[in-house]
Each structure stands twice: as C-alpha cells, then as structure tokens.
Motif scaffolding. Sequence first.
Motif, PDB file in Angstrom:
ATOM      1  N   PRO A 162       0.818  -1.214   0.000  1.00 23.06           N
ATOM      2  CA  PRO A 162       0.000   0.000   0.000  1.00 23.06           C
ATOM      3  C   PRO A 162       0.853   1.264   0.000  1.00 23.06           C
ATOM      4  CG  PRO A 162      -0.880  -1.599   1.553  1.00 23.06           C
ATOM      5  CD  PRO A 162       0.427  -2.147   1.077  1.00 23.06           C
ATOM      6  N   GLY A 163       0.478   2.180  -0.881  1.00 14.22           N
ATOM      7  CA  GLY A 163       1.177   3.462  -0.936  1.00 14.22           C
ATOM      8  C   GLY A 163       2.476   3.464  -1.715  1.00 14.22           C
ATOM      9  N   SER A 164       2.863   2.328  -2.269  1.00 14.55           N
ATOM     10  CA  SER A 164       4.138   2.265  -2.991  1.00 14.55           C
ATOM     11  C   SER A 164       4.016   2.881  -4.375  1.00 14.55           C
ATOM     12  CB  SER A 164       4.623   0.820  -3.095  1.00 14.55           C
ATOM     13  OG  SER A 164       3.688   0.031  -3.790  1.00 14.55           O
ATOM     14  N   ASN A 165       5.154   3.298  -4.908  1.00 11.69           N
ATOM     15  CA  ASN A 165       5.222   3.864  -6.249  1.00 11.69           C
ATOM     16  C   ASN A 165       5.439   2.730  -7.246  1.00 11.69           C
ATOM     17  OD1 ASN A 165       7.267   5.238  -8.485  1.00 11.69           O
ATOM     18  ND2 ASN A 165       5.580   6.555  -7.879  1.00 11.69           N
ATOM     19  N   VAL A 166       4.604   2.656  -8.270  1.00  9.19           N
ATOM     20  CA  VAL A 166       4.660   1.553  -9.232  1.00  9.19           C
ATOM     21  C   VAL A 166       5.045   2.078 -10.610  1.00  9.19           C
ATOM     22  CG1 VAL A 166       3.377  -0.299 -10.354  1.00  9.19           C
ATOM     23  CG2 VAL A 166       2.907   0.264  -7.959  1.00  9.19           C
ATOM     24  N   LYS A 167       6.093   1.519 -11.176  1.00  4.71           N
ATOM     25  CA  LYS A 167       6.504   1.816 -12.545  1.00  4.71           C
ATOM     26  C   LYS A 167       6.575   0.495 -13.301  1.00  4.71           C
ATOM     27  CE  LYS A 167       6.813   6.231 -12.093  1.00  4.71           C
ATOM     28  NZ  LYS A 167       5.781   7.076 -12.755  1.00  4.71           N
ATOM     29  N   LEU A 168       5.544   0.218 -14.086  1.00  5.31           N
ATOM     30  CA  LEU A 168       5.467  -1.068 -14.774  1.00  5.31           C
ATOM     31  C   LEU A 168       6.631  -1.284 -15.729  1.00  5.31           C
ATOM     32  CD1 LEU A 168       1.617  -1.190 -15.441  1.00  5.31           C
ATOM     33  CD2 LEU A 168       2.918  -2.610 -13.840  1.00  5.31           C
ATOM     34  N   ALA A 169       7.167  -0.215 -16.294  1.00  7.19           N
ATOM     35  CA  ALA A 169       8.288  -0.341 -17.225  1.00  7.19           C
ATOM     36  C   ALA A 169       9.531  -0.909 -16.544  1.00  7.19           C
ATOM     37  CB  ALA A 169       8.606   1.017 -17.846  1.00  7.19           C
TER      38      ALA A 169
END
Length: 272
Positions: free
Chosen positions: A15-22
């Motif tokens: 929860p609250g994490s930064n997600v960069k799918l690349a």
Amino acid sequence: MARLAKFSKALRVEPGSNVKLAKLDPRDAHGWEREDAEERYEELLLKLYDLQYKLHAEHRQALLVVLQAMDAGGKDGTIRKVTGGLNPQGTRVESFKVPTEEELDHDFLWRIHRKTPGKGEISIFNRSQYGDVLVVRVHNLVPESVWKKRYGQINAFEKILCENHTRIAKFYLHISKEEQKERLQERLDDPNKHWKASEADFRERQYWDDYQDAYEAVLEKCSTDWAPWFVIPADRKWFRNLAVASILVETLEDMDIQMPDAQFDLSKVVID
C-alpha cells in the motif's frame, strides 16, 4: 533463494508504494525453471481443490479473485489453467463488458456487487470494477472529477466485502508490448483463434501508454491491506500459472478455514 519466497509477498504491491510497470520485467520467473514450475503447479492445483472443498463446507467465508490485464494478457488462460479444475458448484466466473442501459442507470458498483461471491463460494472476475478507472479514464467517458473519486469508492467497497468475510485477491497480469503483439498476431495466423480476434483489441493497442499510466494509478491507489494487488510477470504463461495458483493457495490457507462439525451424533447411526 528467490524461488523459496512466498509469491504473495514477492509479487504484492505494498500500500502506498510507487509503481513503474516499465521497471518490472514481464519475463521474470523469480528463479524458477519451467519443468520445476510445472511440477509444483500441478501440486498446487490439488491443494486448491482441497481448500475449495473446505471453504464450501465451512460456508462462512468467500473468496473474490480479480483478474485485469491488457488485451491478450492471459485472463482467459489463467481462468482455464488455474481455476478450471475447481468444482463448478462452488465457483463462478463473471465477465464485465460494456454496461447495459439498466446498469448505467445505477452507480458504477451496482452491477459489481450483484456478482460478488456468497458464503462458501469463489468468484473470478474477468475484468471488474476497475474498468471504471481504466477504460473510462483512457477514453474520457466521464469527467476526470468523476473517475478520480472512484479509487476511494472502490477501496471502501472492497473493505465492506472484507469486513463481511469475503477475502479479495487481485491480479494484474503484466505482459510486454512485444508479447501482446505476438499473441494478437497468433489470432490472425491461426484459424482456430480467429474467433478470439476483436477489432477493439487491435484498436486499443494504440493506447498502450495511456493504459500503463492508468494501471499504475490503480496499483498505487487501490492496493490495500484488505484487498492487495499482485503484479504477475505474465509473458511466460507457465510462470503466470504457477504464481497465481501459489498466491491463491496461500490466500485460502491464511483464511484459516475450519471444517464444520457433524450436524448430529453420527455414532448412533446404523445403516441397515
């Protein structure tokens, strides 16, 4: 070793994490080789069947499985390979397409809530409530001021389900743009897959980057303690199957399902 880690921890979006799918490799097999993975996957299917039996017998809790992916991402394949062996009496697959006129006359969660699992059941959502912050966002079907509120509304809705004994596991099947191209091309090349070809799938591909942004927002805003998202590397179908099956088994085991006692004194039963 990475392969010994629980997938429910390794692939969970905190929860609250930064997600960069690349930055997440869709071909990452987390240390597994295909032969070992397929052997373990078969063992997990047996466990899954046993846990479903206990869930149905207990008749107190439920499990909701949410599957989201880009077009050709493997939702149907996951349903067939991972949950296809479950007892159909206690399993339902729900697919959410373009809303009907009746559905549009209600709030966007009305049609979703009607399809959630009852006690003792497992429901698998092929697409879900998240369409209203994905396709709706990408194609500007409602004002931004409307869809932005829906992240919180979805979180509140899922919390209500969990507080009423429905566990939720949400899977984003993460494929690369190159893998999607190969799978879409297969639908053109293989006559047995022509029925799967949809104009919309090919048309939506041009919005790839917009959908990636929309999915990142979903993963960041809607992975909660009560309803976590898992990002599944899905270019390798065999690993996708292993990871989803493993997380489902871990989730059901964590629900501490209890077999009910007999409804009467069986020791007094004499069968003539």
